[in-house]
Design an enzyme around this catalytic site. Structure first.
Site: not given
Length: 149
Positions: A54, A56, A83, A86
Protein backbone atom coordinates in the site's frame (compact mmCIF):
# COMPACT_ATOMS: atom_id res chain seq x y z
CA UNK A 1 -4.79 25.89 6.25
CA UNK A 2 -7.35 24.14 4.05
CA UNK A 3 -5.66 25.31 0.85
CA UNK A 4 -2.34 23.91 2.12
CA UNK A 5 -3.99 20.54 2.73
CA UNK A 6 -5.57 20.65 -0.72
CA UNK A 7 -2.20 21.41 -2.34
CA UNK A 8 -0.56 18.33 -0.85
CA UNK A 9 -3.63 16.17 -1.42
CA UNK A 10 -3.50 17.14 -5.11
CA UNK A 11 -0.03 15.62 -5.21
CA UNK A 12 -1.32 12.45 -3.60
CA UNK A 13 -4.13 12.44 -6.19
CA UNK A 14 -1.56 12.62 -9.00
CA UNK A 15 0.03 9.51 -7.49
CA UNK A 16 -3.36 7.80 -7.36
CA UNK A 17 -3.79 8.53 -11.05
CA UNK A 18 -0.39 6.95 -11.75
CA UNK A 19 -1.59 3.87 -9.89
CA UNK A 20 -4.76 3.72 -11.99
CA UNK A 21 -2.71 3.98 -15.18
CA UNK A 22 -0.58 1.06 -13.95
CA UNK A 23 -3.74 -0.98 -13.21
CA UNK A 24 -3.22 -0.67 -9.46
CA UNK A 25 -5.99 0.28 -7.07
CA UNK A 26 -5.64 4.06 -7.25
CA UNK A 27 -4.49 5.21 -3.86
CA UNK A 28 -1.77 7.81 -3.60
CA UNK A 29 0.17 9.30 -0.72
CA UNK A 30 2.34 12.35 -0.12
CA UNK A 31 4.66 12.67 2.89
CA UNK A 32 5.37 16.24 4.00
CA UNK A 33 7.66 17.76 6.60
CA UNK A 34 7.18 21.45 7.22
CA UNK A 35 6.40 22.73 3.74
CA UNK A 36 8.57 20.22 1.88
CA UNK A 37 7.33 17.16 0.01
CA UNK A 38 9.58 14.34 1.14
CA UNK A 39 8.12 11.37 -0.76
CA UNK A 40 5.30 10.51 -3.12
CA UNK A 41 4.04 6.98 -3.58
CA UNK A 42 1.07 4.95 -4.77
CA UNK A 43 -0.23 1.42 -4.35
CA UNK A 44 1.97 -1.19 -6.03
CA UNK A 45 0.38 -4.47 -4.97
CA UNK A 46 0.29 -5.88 -8.50
CA UNK A 47 3.67 -4.54 -9.56
CA UNK A 48 5.40 -5.98 -6.49
CA UNK A 49 3.11 -9.03 -6.25
CA UNK A 50 2.58 -8.10 -2.61
CA UNK A 51 -0.84 -7.46 -1.06
CA UNK A 52 0.89 -5.31 1.57
CA UNK A 53 2.37 -2.82 -0.91
CA UNK A 54 0.00 0.00 0.00
CA UNK A 55 1.14 3.58 -0.61
CA UNK A 56 1.43 4.33 3.11
CA UNK A 57 3.57 1.29 3.78
CA UNK A 58 5.85 1.97 0.84
CA UNK A 59 6.49 5.49 2.15
CA UNK A 60 7.26 4.25 5.67
CA UNK A 61 9.56 1.52 4.32
CA UNK A 62 11.50 4.01 2.19
CA UNK A 63 11.84 6.48 5.04
CA UNK A 64 12.98 3.81 7.46
CA UNK A 65 15.56 2.60 4.95
CA UNK A 66 16.90 6.19 5.09
CA UNK A 67 17.30 5.89 8.84
CA UNK A 68 14.08 7.57 9.99
CA UNK A 69 12.27 5.75 12.76
CA UNK A 70 9.57 8.06 14.09
CA UNK A 71 7.54 10.66 12.23
CA UNK A 72 6.07 13.08 14.78
CA UNK A 73 7.14 16.03 12.61
CA UNK A 74 5.59 14.68 9.41
CA UNK A 75 2.18 14.83 7.78
CA UNK A 76 0.97 12.01 5.54
CA UNK A 77 -1.65 12.82 2.92
CA UNK A 78 -3.44 9.79 1.51
CA UNK A 79 -6.33 9.75 -0.94
CA UNK A 80 -8.22 6.95 0.83
CA UNK A 81 -8.95 6.40 4.50
CA UNK A 82 -6.29 4.03 5.86
CA UNK A 83 -6.96 0.35 6.35
CA UNK A 84 -6.15 -1.41 9.62
CA UNK A 85 -2.68 -2.47 8.47
CA UNK A 86 -1.69 1.03 7.39
CA UNK A 87 -3.28 2.73 10.40
CA UNK A 88 -1.39 0.40 12.73
CA UNK A 89 1.89 1.19 11.00
CA UNK A 90 1.19 4.92 11.22
CA UNK A 91 0.52 4.61 14.95
CA UNK A 92 3.68 2.57 15.60
CA UNK A 93 5.73 4.96 13.47
CA UNK A 94 4.28 7.87 15.48
CA UNK A 95 3.10 9.82 12.44
CA UNK A 96 2.34 13.38 13.49
CA UNK A 97 -0.67 14.02 11.27
CA UNK A 98 -2.70 11.89 8.89
CA UNK A 99 -4.85 13.66 6.30
CA UNK A 100 -7.10 11.61 4.06
CA UNK A 101 -9.58 12.30 1.29
CA UNK A 102 -12.20 9.64 0.57
CA UNK A 103 -13.77 7.48 3.23
CA UNK A 104 -13.63 3.70 2.90
CA UNK A 105 -16.86 2.20 4.24
CA UNK A 106 -15.58 -1.36 3.74
CA UNK A 107 -12.10 -1.18 5.28
CA UNK A 108 -11.47 2.31 6.66
CA UNK A 109 -10.41 2.46 10.28
CA UNK A 110 -10.09 6.23 10.68
CA UNK A 111 -13.79 6.61 11.34
CA UNK A 112 -15.75 4.50 8.85
CA UNK A 113 -15.92 1.08 10.48
CA UNK A 114 -13.78 1.95 13.47
CA UNK A 115 -11.35 4.67 14.52
CA UNK A 116 -8.15 2.99 15.61
CA UNK A 117 -6.45 6.40 15.82
CA UNK A 118 -8.69 7.27 18.79
CA UNK A 119 -8.33 3.93 20.56
CA UNK A 120 -7.05 4.72 24.04
CA UNK A 121 -5.19 1.40 24.16
CA UNK A 122 -2.42 2.88 22.00
CA UNK A 123 0.20 5.29 23.28
CA UNK A 124 0.27 7.46 20.14
CA UNK A 125 -2.63 9.25 18.48
CA UNK A 126 -1.81 11.12 15.26
CA UNK A 127 -3.76 14.24 14.50
CA UNK A 128 -6.43 13.15 12.04
CA UNK A 129 -7.95 15.31 9.32
CA UNK A 130 -10.55 13.79 7.00
CA UNK A 131 -12.42 14.75 3.87
CA UNK A 132 -9.75 16.86 2.13
CA UNK A 133 -10.69 16.79 -1.58
CA UNK A 134 -12.93 13.84 -0.72
CA UNK A 135 -14.92 14.03 -3.94
CA UNK A 136 -12.00 13.91 -6.41
CA UNK A 137 -10.31 11.25 -4.27
CA UNK A 138 -13.43 9.09 -4.41
CA UNK A 139 -13.89 9.76 -8.13
CA UNK A 140 -10.46 8.32 -9.00
CA UNK A 141 -11.51 5.07 -7.33
CA UNK A 142 -15.03 5.10 -8.81
CA UNK A 143 -13.70 5.64 -12.34
CA UNK A 144 -11.10 2.90 -11.91
CA UNK A 145 -13.66 0.32 -10.79
CA UNK A 146 -16.17 1.34 -13.49
CA UNK A 147 -13.54 0.57 -16.12
CA UNK A 148 -12.89 -2.82 -14.51
CA UNK A 149 -16.54 -3.87 -14.73
Amino acid sequence: MTRVHEYYMEQALAEAQKAAEADEIPVGACLVRGDEVILLEHNRTRELNNPLAHAERLILDKMQSRGEKYFQDYTLYVTLEPCLMCAGMLIWARMGTVVYGATDPKAGVAGSIYNVFRDKSFNHHPTLISGVLAEPCAMVLTNYFKKKR
